[in-house]
Design a protein around this motif. Sequence first.
Motif, PDB file in Angstrom:
ATOM      1  N   TYR A 115       0.870  -1.184   0.000  1.00 58.64           N
ATOM      2  CA  TYR A 115       0.000   0.000   0.000  1.00 58.64           C
ATOM      3  C   TYR A 115       0.905   1.232   0.000  1.00 58.64           C
ATOM      4  CZ  TYR A 115      -4.237   2.640   1.458  1.00 58.64           C
ATOM      5  OH  TYR A 115      -5.309   3.488   1.530  1.00 58.64           O
ATOM      6  N   MET A 116       0.828   2.030  -1.054  1.00 59.44           N
ATOM      7  CA  MET A 116       1.693   3.209  -1.172  1.00 59.44           C
ATOM      8  C   MET A 116       0.864   4.487  -1.200  1.00 59.44           C
ATOM      9  SD  MET A 116       4.771   3.975  -3.865  1.00 59.44           S
ATOM     10  CE  MET A 116       6.009   5.226  -3.438  1.00 59.44           C
ATOM     11  N   SER A 117       1.279   5.462  -0.390  1.00 58.05           N
ATOM     12  CA  SER A 117       0.575   6.752  -0.339  1.00 58.05           C
ATOM     13  C   SER A 117       1.590   7.885  -0.389  1.00 58.05           C
ATOM     14  CB  SER A 117      -0.268   6.861   0.935  1.00 58.05           C
ATOM     15  OG  SER A 117       0.555   6.849   2.081  1.00 58.05           O
ATOM     16  N   SER A 118       1.137   9.044  -0.813  1.00 62.20           N
ATOM     17  CA  SER A 118       2.034  10.202  -0.908  1.00 62.20           C
ATOM     18  C   SER A 118       2.212  10.901   0.430  1.00 62.20           C
ATOM     19  CB  SER A 118       1.512  11.199  -1.942  1.00 62.20           C
ATOM     20  OG  SER A 118       0.225  11.682  -1.561  1.00 62.20           O
ATOM     21  N   ARG A 119       1.248  10.723   1.321  1.00 60.65           N
ATOM     22  CA  ARG A 119       1.330  11.320   2.662  1.00 60.65           C
ATOM     23  C   ARG A 119       1.061  10.238   3.692  1.00 60.65           C
ATOM     24  NH1 ARG A 119      -1.259  16.886   0.770  1.00 60.65           N
ATOM     25  NH2 ARG A 119      -3.138  15.675   0.383  1.00 60.65           N
ATOM     26  N   PRO A 120       1.648  10.347   4.878  1.00 65.11           N
ATOM     27  CA  PRO A 120       1.418   9.316   5.895  1.00 65.11           C
ATOM     28  C   PRO A 120      -0.037   9.305   6.342  1.00 65.11           C
ATOM     29  CG  PRO A 120       2.610  11.192   6.826  1.00 65.11           C
ATOM     30  CD  PRO A 120       2.557  11.409   5.348  1.00 65.11           C
ATOM     31  N   PRO A 121      -0.596   8.115   6.595  1.00 67.34           N
ATOM     32  CA  PRO A 121      -2.000   8.034   7.002  1.00 67.34           C
ATOM     33  C   PRO A 121      -2.302   8.685   8.349  1.00 67.34           C
ATOM     34  CG  PRO A 121      -1.211   5.916   6.187  1.00 67.34           C
ATOM     35  CD  PRO A 121      -0.011   6.794   6.350  1.00 67.34           C
ATOM     36  N   TYR A 122      -1.265   8.891   9.155  1.00 64.76           N
ATOM     37  CA  TYR A 122      -1.493   9.487  10.470  1.00 64.76           C
ATOM     38  C   TYR A 122      -0.567  10.685  10.659  1.00 64.76           C
ATOM     39  CZ  TYR A 122      -2.746   9.799  15.370  1.00 64.76           C
ATOM     40  OH  TYR A 122      -3.245  10.242  16.573  1.00 64.76           O
ATOM     41  N   PRO A 123      -1.090  11.782  11.255  1.00 65.51           N
ATOM     42  CA  PRO A 123      -2.479  12.020  11.679  1.00 65.51           C
ATOM     43  C   PRO A 123      -3.384  12.280  10.472  1.00 65.51           C
ATOM     44  CG  PRO A 123      -1.123  13.947  12.159  1.00 65.51           C
ATOM     45  CD  PRO A 123      -0.188  12.889  11.662  1.00 65.51           C
ATOM     46  N   PRO A 124      -4.619  11.802  10.532  1.00 66.71           N
ATOM     47  CA  PRO A 124      -5.522  11.869   9.368  1.00 66.71           C
ATOM     48  C   PRO A 124      -6.203  13.215   9.215  1.00 66.71           C
ATOM     49  CG  PRO A 124      -6.598  10.688  11.145  1.00 66.71           C
ATOM     50  CD  PRO A 124      -5.220  11.020  11.645  1.00 66.71           C
ATOM     51  N   HIS A 125      -5.417  14.253   8.936  1.00 69.94           N
ATOM     52  CA  HIS A 125      -5.977  15.604   8.832  1.00 69.94           C
ATOM     53  C   HIS A 125      -6.563  15.904   7.454  1.00 69.94           C
ATOM     54  CE1 HIS A 125      -4.646  16.613  12.773  1.00 69.94           C
ATOM     55  NE2 HIS A 125      -3.368  16.677  12.485  1.00 69.94           N
ATOM     56  N   LYS A 126      -6.071  15.229   6.415  1.00 72.62           N
ATOM     57  CA  LYS A 126      -6.540  15.486   5.058  1.00 72.62           C
ATOM     58  C   LYS A 126      -7.263  14.254   4.523  1.00 72.62           C
ATOM     59  CE  LYS A 126      -2.917  18.872   4.250  1.00 72.62           C
ATOM     60  NZ  LYS A 126      -1.774  19.308   3.412  1.00 72.62           N
ATOM     61  N   GLY A 127      -8.058  14.464   3.466  1.00 69.59           N
ATOM     62  CA  GLY A 127      -8.929  13.404   2.978  1.00 69.59           C
ATOM     63  C   GLY A 127      -8.201  12.129   2.612  1.00 69.59           C
ATOM     64  N   TRP A 133      -5.808   5.770   6.548  1.00 71.02           N
ATOM     65  CA  TRP A 133      -5.837   5.408   7.970  1.00 71.02           C
ATOM     66  C   TRP A 133      -6.985   4.440   8.266  1.00 71.02           C
ATOM     67  CZ3 TRP A 133      -3.392   4.875  12.307  1.00 71.02           C
ATOM     68  CH2 TRP A 133      -4.024   4.973  13.533  1.00 71.02           C
ATOM     69  N   GLU A 134      -8.161   4.758   7.788  1.00 68.03           N
ATOM     70  CA  GLU A 134      -9.325   3.916   8.069  1.00 68.03           C
ATOM     71  C   GLU A 134      -9.263   2.591   7.303  1.00 68.03           C
ATOM     72  OE1 GLU A 134     -11.432   4.370  10.353  1.00 68.03           O
ATOM     73  OE2 GLU A 134     -11.088   6.461  10.894  1.00 68.03           O
ATOM     74  N   GLN A 135      -8.792   2.627   6.064  1.00 65.67           N
ATOM     75  CA  GLN A 135      -8.690   1.390   5.299  1.00 65.67           C
ATOM     76  C   GLN A 135      -7.672   0.433   5.904  1.00 65.67           C
ATOM     77  OE1 GLN A 135      -7.918   2.597   1.229  1.00 65.67           O
ATOM     78  NE2 GLN A 135     -10.100   2.758   0.744  1.00 65.67           N
ATOM     79  N   ILE A 136      -6.534   0.951   6.307  1.00 71.75           N
ATOM     80  CA  ILE A 136      -5.498   0.097   6.878  1.00 71.75           C
ATOM     81  C   ILE A 136      -5.976  -0.545   8.176  1.00 71.75           C
ATOM     82  CG2 ILE A 136      -3.206   0.159   7.977  1.00 71.75           C
ATOM     83  CD1 ILE A 136      -2.395   2.160   5.743  1.00 71.75           C
ATOM     84  N   LYS A 137      -6.715   0.189   8.976  1.00 75.36           N
ATOM     85  CA  LYS A 137      -7.272  -0.392  10.211  1.00 75.36           C
ATOM     86  C   LYS A 137      -8.273  -1.495   9.882  1.00 75.36           C
ATOM     87  CE  LYS A 137      -8.634   3.462  12.157  1.00 75.36           C
ATOM     88  NZ  LYS A 137      -9.292   4.318  13.175  1.00 75.36           N
TER      89      LYS A 137
END
Length: 408
Positions: A5-17, A23-27
């Motif tokens: 799973y690759m993202s441009s921004r870290p999932p935490y803290p979930p301040h942006k969409g 964050w929610e998908q990984i949980k």
Amino acid sequence: MNVMYMSSRPPYPPHKGDQLIAWEQIKQLKANGYQVHLITFVKSEQERELVRDKLAPYCKEVFLFTAHPLQSLLRSLKTIYNLKPIQVNLFFYPNVKERVMDIYKRINPEIIHVQTARVAEYFIDANVPKCIDMIDALSLNMERRAKTESNWLKPLFQLESQLMRRYEKEILKKFDRAMIVSESDKKYLSNGHIVVNPNGTSITKQHLSHYPDTTKKKIILFHGNMQYYPNVEAVVDFVKEVWPHIHHAYPDYQFYIVGKDPVKKVTALHGKDNVVVTGFVEDICSRLLQAQIGIYPMKSGTGMQNKIVESMACGLPTIAYPIALQGISGRRGDELICAGSKEEIIAAVKGLIESPELREHYAVTGQAFVQRNYSWEHNCSRLVQTWKDAVMHRDPKSSEKMLQMLVH
């Protein structure tokens, strides 16, 4: 099963969409037995420690690469000669791609999941089962932004829109499956194979049951990331064009602007005519439960506005402009108030202030609508089904084993 799973921004803290979705998908994936190998970017050692600490319980492995602001700025200049979108060049590092491919070869995951076009370049030509969550049409976002920018910035956003539009078409050809959060963004991209996967919300009845009964105050509220241009535009224009009429008629009401990192244009509004700029708050639910009306007068932006779902989930009577509602489908018309003009939004606010019964109606219908239609469980189910389709698309004859691993 193993998921990369690759993202441009870290999932935490979930301040942006995009962070919230990851964050929610990984949980959810962890809860359903998936082994997630996360690859993402951080800006500092402090952020590195925080992200690793928060994601470790949910991920098999966490790989963090540092994105230096100065390097990113220099990389954006590559657009001049490679004609790829600035947002893609900002996040692409050849040395990181080498590391990412080494990680892929070692893990040998059943599926690659890439979040946003910004990091699509790492796998765009890889001959492996892969899925991309575009979230929204970035080209459309840039196109709308260009219309409201100053004359000297307008050409830059127009160019970025054109480059991103071309790049999005390439993505849709080279990735096995793609997802997006709203039907309107899918329609704009004109591709019938895109899967619409709306966001969920963690604000459920059970979640709200932990809050004590809150006395409503005379507060009209907007919340969101206050660096995000469409949010800034919305509150600045609202305070200039609409709020004077509300403030004059109801001088005891306050307009709260709640959200992280307010820019100078926004902080300058604080203290004038009962406008309150709070900045970051730890618990948005406590603020939403306190207010009487939620208002989201967005004039630009794409995708799905999580803030509106959160507002309704908290039982807050909600008013929004049509463009803010493009990602919220299935409405009958009585869940919230859609106001299409300055006059309509003034009338809607006054109507809710004057009628407790009307406020109660929208509180109940809006909350019920969200509870029926928006959950992270549903979001993750659609995600996994899309992965299954991607695996089948890549190699129908040899994918039976993979499909069995994907089924839970």
